[in-house]
Design a protein around this motif. Structure first.
Motif, PDB file in Angstrom:
ATOM      1  N   ASN A  12       0.969  -1.172   0.153  1.00 34.78           N
ATOM      2  CA  ASN A  12      -0.149   0.028   0.006  1.00 34.78           C
ATOM      3  C   ASN A  12       0.682   1.374  -0.171  1.00 34.78           C
ATOM      4  OD1 ASN A  12      -1.904   2.131   0.586  1.00 34.78           O
ATOM      5  ND2 ASN A  12      -3.023   0.902   1.499  1.00 34.78           N
ATOM      6  N   GLN A  36      -2.402   6.636  -5.107  1.00 38.86           N
ATOM      7  CA  GLN A  36      -2.578   5.633  -3.970  1.00 38.86           C
ATOM      8  C   GLN A  36      -2.425   4.376  -4.811  1.00 38.86           C
ATOM      9  OE1 GLN A  36      -5.853   5.314  -1.046  1.00 38.86           O
ATOM     10  NE2 GLN A  36      -4.936   3.908   0.057  1.00 38.86           N
ATOM     11  N   ILE A  37      -1.602   3.429  -4.443  1.00 40.06           N
ATOM     12  CA  ILE A  37      -1.284   2.310  -5.192  1.00 40.06           C
ATOM     13  C   ILE A  37      -1.508   0.982  -4.100  1.00 40.06           C
ATOM     14  CG2 ILE A  37       0.323   0.831  -6.506  1.00 40.06           C
ATOM     15  CD1 ILE A  37       1.508   3.244  -7.324  1.00 40.06           C
ATOM     16  N   GLN A  38      -2.439   0.099  -4.497  1.00 40.44           N
ATOM     17  CA  GLN A  38      -2.533  -1.055  -3.667  1.00 40.44           C
ATOM     18  C   GLN A  38      -2.354  -2.446  -4.523  1.00 40.44           C
ATOM     19  OE1 GLN A  38      -6.422   0.305  -2.298  1.00 40.44           O
ATOM     20  NE2 GLN A  38      -5.562   0.364   0.102  1.00 40.44           N
ATOM     21  N   SER A  53      -3.960  -5.264  -8.369  1.00 44.71           N
ATOM     22  CA  SER A  53      -3.653  -3.915  -8.108  1.00 44.71           C
ATOM     23  C   SER A  53      -4.608  -2.903  -8.318  1.00 44.71           C
ATOM     24  CB  SER A  53      -2.298  -3.798  -8.838  1.00 44.71           C
ATOM     25  OG  SER A  53      -2.595  -3.837 -10.429  1.00 44.71           O
ATOM     26  N   THR A  54      -4.532  -1.864  -7.637  1.00 48.45           N
ATOM     27  CA  THR A  54      -5.590  -0.300  -8.093  1.00 48.45           C
ATOM     28  C   THR A  54      -4.601   0.439  -8.014  1.00 48.45           C
ATOM     29  OG1 THR A  54      -6.177  -0.072  -5.900  1.00 48.45           O
ATOM     30  CG2 THR A  54      -7.623  -1.651  -7.133  1.00 48.45           C
ATOM     31  N   PHE A  55      -4.918   1.654  -8.982  1.00 46.10           N
ATOM     32  CA  PHE A  55      -4.038   2.767  -9.146  1.00 46.10           C
ATOM     33  C   PHE A  55      -5.058   3.954  -9.093  1.00 46.10           C
ATOM     34  CE2 PHE A  55      -1.490  -0.576 -11.132  1.00 46.10           C
ATOM     35  CZ  PHE A  55      -0.190  -0.101 -10.714  1.00 46.10           C
ATOM     36  N   GLU A  66      -8.400   6.070 -12.498  1.00 44.70           N
ATOM     37  CA  GLU A  66      -8.451   4.758 -11.740  1.00 44.70           C
ATOM     38  C   GLU A  66      -8.026   3.875 -12.728  1.00 44.70           C
ATOM     39  OE1 GLU A  66     -11.750   5.787  -8.196  1.00 44.70           O
ATOM     40  OE2 GLU A  66     -12.082   4.292  -9.611  1.00 44.70           O
TER      41      GLU A  66
END
Length: 295
Positions: A12, A36-38, A53-55, A66
């Motif tokens: 995260n 934010q990167i997860q 992953s999500t950006f 997104e």
């Protein structure tokens, strides 16, 4: 300002000041807002897989994006991407320096992308984009794009309540007959494109109405910024309740002014190139209360 948390394979990363970060990294397109990167990261020094992953880039209302999916890297290999992305921008003026094209006047934009292929040469397998500005100019684009891909294909449709909506690129025009739209399909590489399924309508019979259908077999020179049109094939339909309205459109000067209140209806077939476009056949009919002439 940033915060990095790693728990097992879970990563995260939150960056709260992208302006400082992008300026420090000398990004070609400077960014503001937060990122934010997860996701889950697995691998080692010479390879890794970043999955689930999500950006999220948030600088609303100016812009926001997104993306989600997976990234993979192998030492000595170009790496791969499999992502779905969506976003919107208040104005495309932010991209003018990056694209080299003045499209800021198109207004607010939104887009949806599906990205696959390598990180060095990504392929946009599917995209949809829409813009709309205060003048009522609406553009819609969809298709697929890829670096060096010959299968590039973009379908478009454009519309506006009048030609004045194009004034940021054309300047003020002498005539504006009313609403218009245009649609078609562009295919090929940037060095050699073709335009097919072209349909465009402009105006109303009370002023003048034009409809154009056809294709441009070869559009070249964009890389040198000297566009060249070849293998043009067009059908032009025209109608007006007062033929004098069309005099402002003619690419030549009439020897005499047309008499008032003569209706005109016609069809012309055009072929050739942008440098030399010829009328190959056609029929034009003038009608008034006491006269009818067919050419």
């Amino acid at each position: 300002q940033g915060d990095l948390q790693v728990a097992g394979s879970e990563l995260n990363l939150a960056l709260g000041d992208l302006e400082f970060f992008s300026r420090s990294c000398e990004f070609q397109f400077p960014l503001d807002g937060s990122l934010q990167i997860q996701g889950k990261i697995q691998g080692g020094r010479d390879h890794f897989q970043f999955s689930e992953s999500t950006f999220t880039l948030n600088n609303m209302p100016t812009y926001g994006f997104e993306a989600g999916g997976s990234l993979a890297y192998q030492l000595g290999e170009p790496g791969s991407a499999d992502l779905v992305a969506a976003g919107e921008m208040e104005s495309l003026a932010y991209l003018v320096d990056w694209l080299g094209i003045d499209i800021g006047a198109l207004g607010r934009a939104s887009a949806h992308l599906v990205i696959a292929g390598t990180l060095e040469s990504p392929h946009i397998t599917e995209f949809r984009a829409r813009t709309e500005n205060a003048s009522g100019l609406v553009t819609n684009f969809s298709g697929s794009l890829g670096t060096g891909q010959t299968e590039n294909r973009v379908e478009f449709d454009l519309s506006a309540p009048g030609l004045a909506a194009l004034s940021p690129w054309t300047g003020e025009l002498d005539t504006d007959p009313g609403s218009w739209f245009a649609s078609g399909t562009v295919q090929g590489e940037r060095s050699s494109l073709s335009l097919t399924d072209l349909v465009s309508e402009l105006g109303t019979p009370a002023t003048y109405a034009l409809r154009i259908e056809g294709a441009v077999g070869a559009l070249t020179g964009l890389e040198e910024e000297v566009a060249k049109f070849d293998d043009i094939s067009l059908s032009l339909y025209l109608v007006s309740e007062d033929a004098r309205q069309l005099q402002t459109l003619a690419p030549f000067e009439f020897p005499h002014e047309l008499p008032p209140y003569q209706a005109i209806e016609g069809k012309l077939e055009l072929a050739g190139s942008g440098e030399e476009l010829e009328i190959t056949q056609g029929k034009v009919q003038f009608t008034s209360s006491d006269l009818e002439v067919t050419l």
